[in-house]
Design a protein around this motif. Structure first.
Motif, PDB file in Angstrom:
ATOM      1  N   PRO A  33     -14.427   5.443  -5.612  1.00 32.08           N
ATOM      2  CA  PRO A  33     -13.294   4.060  -4.657  1.00 32.08           C
ATOM      3  C   PRO A  33     -13.693   4.813  -3.045  1.00 32.08           C
ATOM      4  O   PRO A  33     -13.541   3.815  -1.977  1.00 32.08           O
ATOM      5  CB  PRO A  33     -12.026   3.330  -5.012  1.00 32.08           C
ATOM      6  CG  PRO A  33     -12.277   5.082  -6.275  1.00 32.08           C
ATOM      7  CD  PRO A  33     -13.825   5.273  -6.626  1.00 32.08           C
ATOM      8  N   ARG A  34     -13.378   5.850  -2.756  1.00 35.04           N
ATOM      9  CA  ARG A  34     -13.423   6.426  -1.057  1.00 35.04           C
ATOM     10  C   ARG A  34     -13.911   7.479  -1.449  1.00 35.04           C
ATOM     11  O   ARG A  34     -14.027   8.788  -2.337  1.00 35.04           O
ATOM     12  CB  ARG A  34     -11.569   6.206  -1.128  1.00 35.04           C
ATOM     13  CG  ARG A  34     -11.572   5.311  -0.845  1.00 35.04           C
ATOM     14  CD  ARG A  34      -9.506   5.600  -0.472  1.00 35.04           C
ATOM     15  NE  ARG A  34      -8.982   4.610   0.202  1.00 35.04           N
ATOM     16  CZ  ARG A  34      -8.003   4.522   0.854  1.00 35.04           C
ATOM     17  NH1 ARG A  34      -7.577   6.153   1.520  1.00 35.04           N
ATOM     18  NH2 ARG A  34      -7.029   3.657   1.877  1.00 35.04           N
ATOM     19  N   MET A  76     -14.971   2.888   1.175  1.00 36.20           N
ATOM     20  CA  MET A  76     -14.307   2.571   1.184  1.00 36.20           C
ATOM     21  C   MET A  76     -14.896   1.016  -0.136  1.00 36.20           C
ATOM     22  O   MET A  76     -15.855   0.342   0.301  1.00 36.20           O
ATOM     23  CB  MET A  76     -13.115   2.473   1.790  1.00 36.20           C
ATOM     24  CG  MET A  76     -11.769   1.769   0.951  1.00 36.20           C
ATOM     25  SD  MET A  76     -10.443   1.551   1.955  1.00 36.20           S
ATOM     26  CE  MET A  76     -10.840  -0.551   1.470  1.00 36.20           C
ATOM     27  N   HIS A  77     -14.639   1.012  -1.001  1.00 38.88           N
ATOM     28  CA  HIS A  77     -15.157   0.059  -1.970  1.00 38.88           C
ATOM     29  C   HIS A  77     -14.078  -1.069  -2.794  1.00 38.88           C
ATOM     30  O   HIS A  77     -12.986  -0.104  -3.254  1.00 38.88           O
ATOM     31  CB  HIS A  77     -15.914   0.573  -3.177  1.00 38.88           C
ATOM     32  CG  HIS A  77     -16.687  -0.532  -3.838  1.00 38.88           C
ATOM     33  ND1 HIS A  77     -17.733  -1.204  -3.823  1.00 38.88           N
ATOM     34  CD2 HIS A  77     -16.215  -1.525  -5.263  1.00 38.88           C
ATOM     35  CE1 HIS A  77     -17.804  -2.879  -4.542  1.00 38.88           C
ATOM     36  NE2 HIS A  77     -17.221  -1.925  -5.708  1.00 38.88           N
ATOM     37  N   GLY A  78     -13.988  -2.129  -2.534  1.00 39.61           N
ATOM     38  CA  GLY A  78     -13.098  -2.968  -2.943  1.00 39.61           C
ATOM     39  C   GLY A  78     -13.630  -4.509  -3.018  1.00 39.61           C
ATOM     40  O   GLY A  78     -14.039  -4.907  -1.969  1.00 39.61           O
ATOM     41  N   ASP A  79     -12.755  -6.066  -3.956  1.00 36.83           N
ATOM     42  CA  ASP A  79     -13.120  -6.721  -3.945  1.00 36.83           C
ATOM     43  C   ASP A  79     -14.685  -6.850  -3.988  1.00 36.83           C
ATOM     44  O   ASP A  79     -15.315  -8.003  -3.000  1.00 36.83           O
ATOM     45  CB  ASP A  79     -12.349  -7.581  -2.710  1.00 36.83           C
ATOM     46  CG  ASP A  79     -11.068  -6.975  -3.221  1.00 36.83           C
ATOM     47  OD1 ASP A  79     -10.802  -6.665  -4.163  1.00 36.83           O
ATOM     48  OD2 ASP A  79     -10.299  -6.974  -1.673  1.00 36.83           O
ATOM     49  N   ASP A  80     -15.252  -6.666  -4.704  1.00 41.78           N
ATOM     50  CA  ASP A  80     -16.731  -6.520  -4.784  1.00 41.78           C
ATOM     51  C   ASP A  80     -17.358  -6.597  -2.762  1.00 41.78           C
ATOM     52  O   ASP A  80     -18.874  -6.796  -2.991  1.00 41.78           O
ATOM     53  CB  ASP A  80     -17.060  -7.657  -5.157  1.00 41.78           C
ATOM     54  CG  ASP A  80     -18.791  -8.047  -5.278  1.00 41.78           C
ATOM     55  OD1 ASP A  80     -19.286  -7.386  -5.463  1.00 41.78           O
ATOM     56  OD2 ASP A  80     -19.086  -9.193  -5.185  1.00 41.78           O
ATOM     57  N   SER A  96     -18.314  -3.308   0.089  1.00 46.39           N
ATOM     58  CA  SER A  96     -18.146  -2.336   0.484  1.00 46.39           C
ATOM     59  C   SER A  96     -17.797  -2.029   2.355  1.00 46.39           C
ATOM     60  O   SER A  96     -18.285  -2.453   2.364  1.00 46.39           O
ATOM     61  CB  SER A  96     -19.427  -1.320   0.391  1.00 46.39           C
ATOM     62  OG  SER A  96     -20.243  -1.657  -1.177  1.00 46.39           O
ATOM     63  N   GLU A 122      -8.680  -0.395   5.339  1.00 47.11           N
ATOM     64  CA  GLU A 122      -7.984  -0.763   5.169  1.00 47.11           C
ATOM     65  C   GLU A 122      -7.430  -2.333   5.754  1.00 47.11           C
ATOM     66  O   GLU A 122      -7.456  -3.360   5.363  1.00 47.11           O
ATOM     67  CB  GLU A 122      -6.557  -0.007   4.429  1.00 47.11           C
ATOM     68  CG  GLU A 122      -6.440   1.324   3.560  1.00 47.11           C
ATOM     69  CD  GLU A 122      -6.791  -0.012   2.126  1.00 47.11           C
ATOM     70  OE1 GLU A 122      -6.548  -1.312   1.884  1.00 47.11           O
ATOM     71  OE2 GLU A 122      -7.396   1.093   1.250  1.00 47.11           O
ATOM     72  N   LYS A 136     -10.145  -4.637   5.856  1.00 48.27           N
ATOM     73  CA  LYS A 136     -10.201  -5.152   4.168  1.00 48.27           C
ATOM     74  C   LYS A 136      -9.230  -6.228   3.878  1.00 48.27           C
ATOM     75  O   LYS A 136      -9.425  -8.008   3.774  1.00 48.27           O
ATOM     76  CB  LYS A 136     -10.180  -4.384   3.382  1.00 48.27           C
ATOM     77  CG  LYS A 136      -9.714  -4.740   1.989  1.00 48.27           C
ATOM     78  CD  LYS A 136      -9.868  -3.553   0.258  1.00 48.27           C
ATOM     79  CE  LYS A 136      -9.525  -4.082  -0.672  1.00 48.27           C
ATOM     80  NZ  LYS A 136      -9.260  -3.220  -1.876  1.00 48.27           N
TER      81      LYS A 136
END
Length: 169
Positions: free
Chosen positions: A42-43, A56-60, A62, A81, A84
């Motif tokens: 994830p990080r 950082m990876h999140g909510d499909d 990158s 962040e 994002k």
């Protein structure tokens, strides 16, 4: 300083912004995105010379930022962040956000500590003023009491400690 920032879905870059002269990081960022996306971490941060690549990876999606080593990890990850949270999808939005963060130039925690130090200094100064006023009020009370004759003579050894309304002779 953040020199490159991008948002990608898989290997497709959706939004990207970089400082002029740092185009060489775009291909390196694409390579990192492909490798890191496969790992599922994830990080992560990668070092290259005096640069750190923060991922950082999140909510499909990158998110990747390249910053100087001196920036540390906290500021770039806070920036990612913010990217994002802002749901940045265009290069213009990414560029304006990157410039705004570079204009700040400081770690948010260091900035808060600095502001807290300033507040502490002002508070200390105010307390010192209040104490000074309290001492002045106490002195005025003593003078008033002395003038009214309610206080024993200051030089009790000379006059025997009797109450006097005038200075000892």
């Amino acid at each position: 300083m953040l020199v490159l920032a991008l948002v990608a879905r898989g290997s497709d870059v959706l939004a990207e912004a970089h400082e002029p002269g740092y185009e060489r990081f775009v291909s390196a960022a694409a390579t990192i995105l492909a490798k890191v996306h496969e790992s599922g971490t994830p990080r992560v941060s990668y070092a290259f010379e005096q640069w750190l690549f923060h991922y950082m990876h999140g909510d499909d999606l990158s998110y990747l930022a390249v910053a100087e080593v001196e920036a540390g990890r906290r500021v770039p990850f806070a920036f990612l962040e913010a990217v994002k949270q802002a749901h940045v999808q265009s290069a213009d939005d990414m560029e304006s956000l990157r410039r705004a963060w570079n204009a700040r130039g400081r770690d948010p925690i260091q900035q808060a500590q600095s502001e807290l130090g300033h507040v502490k200094d002002v508070l200390t100064q105010n307390v010192e003023q209040i104490l000074s006023r309290g001492e002045q009020l106490d002195l005025l009370r003593r003078i008033r009491a002395w003038r009214s004759g309610d206080v024993p003579c200051i030089c009790a050894a000379k006059c025997g400690g009797e109450t006097r309304a005038s200075w000892c002779s």
